[in-house]
Design a protein around this motif. Structure first.
Motif: not given
Length: 446
Positions: A199-218
């Motif tokens: 994802i590309t974070p917006h101004l109301d979101y603080k980047l942490d460089t790993f949450t934005e790279k998550l992949q979900l396996f259900t």
């Protein structure tokens, strides 16, 4: 004071790392400016610069090592902007908080295989220790009792014979059990980190460089969850993996944010709170880890009336079912103020004799290898408990519930027993009232 000093040192260390990075970048920019000026002076064109990754100016702990990230082709579902915001809000109450240094470095790492503490996870003081100790409780449950239905499990001696493959198998099973409970025993989700931003974070979101790279396996089969976790167990136990945070994300996604909101009541809106500069677990998160539901209170059932009989505007939500591993709580400070929470039988009497203990806001594990301890009253007369606090040693305690000599041995008959005895002993007495505790030569602590 020790805890506050530790937090200050951690924060100073983090600031020093940031200062080094920014100082280095400033010097690099200055060198580039000088080089550009020199080139222009001699009429030459400036050489093209190499693109700078977006996280180069952040501390190295913000980035997970490449060996611990997965390929996008593995088949997971990329995280969405809506989910990243929901994760932040349900954890912190807003989108501008991020996990600090202590949380980012926390993983599920065992001690040396085939050693006296080969069953034990390493856990430092801090907010993440609560999560590690719940997983520790289920690791012990798996190693002692497995899936057996017999009266007793293995002995403590067998816990010192745990090899690396047994450690990893028990960890995968413990993580699976926790996620499967959160998914109402019909499904579970595992989150891992991929190579690229999803994802590309917006101004109301603080980047942490790993949450934005998550992949979900259900998954819809428990065994598939266990096998997947075992195949990727390094993503939860190796240094730099952010393993505890990934597990926490998996837990929330397994429960789903909508169900979590239903679990909570008017007393709790999110799962972590800030204390002494660090994020620590609220009771709702502990209950989610223990029972699969983020109920905010430790009493049995639902409380609709106050002590004087007045109806509550909104009911208070407690524990609805017996847990597989239990929970005991003791705090001298809360006891002095008359606010010690009364843990209900659903948590005090779990299916196996393994308890998470919250003692003066510090988390540890208490357990017995005698499975019948909670089902045969005769075994509760005289028995042994083992205690591990995530640090360097385990203690063996002998508990006598009939002699009551601990009361008679006091020289001062009017002294308060809650101030005369170690907090661990008082914690044990919340389950076995009036019990005498022998430390078997170990200097009492806690």
């Amino acid at each position: 004071m020790e805890a506050e000093l530790q937090q200050i040192l951690v924060q100073v260390s983090d600031l020093q790392q940031r200062r080094k990075v920014f100082t280095s970048k400033k010097q690099t920019n200055k060198q580039k400016t000088t080089k550009k000026k020199r080139l222009l002076d001699v009429g030459k064109e400036e050489e093209p610069e190499e693109a700078t990754p977006p996280c180069r100016s952040l501390p190295t702990l913000c980035s997970i090592p490449r060996r611990l990230v997965i390929s996008p082709s593995l088949g997971g579902i990329p995280v969405t902007p809506e989910l990243t915001e929901s994760l932040r809000r349900i954890l912190f109450g807003g989108t501008f908080h991020v996990f600090n240094y202590e949380w980012r470095k926390s993983v599920f790492q065992f001690r040396e295989p085939n050693s006296e503490l080969s069953f034990a996870l390493q856990a430092e003081r801090g907010g993440a220790r609560a999560v590690q100790m719940v997983v520790q409780a289920r690791v012990i449950k798996r190693l002692l009792f497995g899936c057996q239905s017999d009266s007793d499990g293995r002995t403590l001696c067998s816990l010192t014979e745990v090899g690396q493959s047994d450690q990893e198998g028990a960890l995968a099973a413990a993580l699976t059990d926790t996620l499967w409970l959160a998914g109402q025993e019909v499904g579970a989700t595992v989150t891992l980190v991929t190579e690229d931003y999803c994802i590309t974070p917006h101004l109301d979101y603080k980047l942490d460089t790993f949450t934005e790279k998550l992949q979900l396996f259900t998954f819809t089969q428990k065994e598939d969850v266990r096998k997947f976790l075992l195949d990727h167990i390094q993503c939860f136990k190796e240094e730099g993996s952010h393993g505890v945070i990934l597990f926490l994300y998996s837990l929330i996604c397994s429960r789903t944010v909508d169900r979590l909101k239903e679990d909570l009541d008017s007393t709790t809106s999110h799962l972590l709170h800030l204390s002494l500069g660090n994020f620590v677990c609220r009771q709702a998160l502990l209950n989610l880890l223990l029972t699969g539901r983020a109920r905010p209170h430790v009493f049995n059932g639902t409380l609709s009336f106050t002590e004087d009989g007045r109806a509550l505007e909104r009911p208070l939500l407690g524990i609805l079912s017996r847990s597989d591993v239990g929970y005991l709580h003791w705090s001298r400070e809360q006891m002095d103020r008359g606010r010690l929470p009364q843990v209900g039988s659903m948590l005090k009497t779990p299916r196996v004799p393994v308890w998470l203990c919250c003692i003066n806001s510090s988390f540890s594990v208490l357990f017995s290898p005698t499975r019948s301890l909670l089902s045969d009253w005769r075994t509760e007369h005289l028995f042994q408990l083992f205690f591990y606090n995530g640090q360097s040693a385990a203690a063996r305690l002998t508990v006598d519930t009939h002699s009551h000599h601990w009361e008679a041995s006091c020289r001062d008959p009017v002294a308060d027993p809650e101030k005369r005895f170690p907090s661990l002993e008082m914690t044990i007495r919340t389950k076995w009232a009036g019990a005498a505790v022998d430390w078997n030569g170990t200097a009492p602590f806690y």
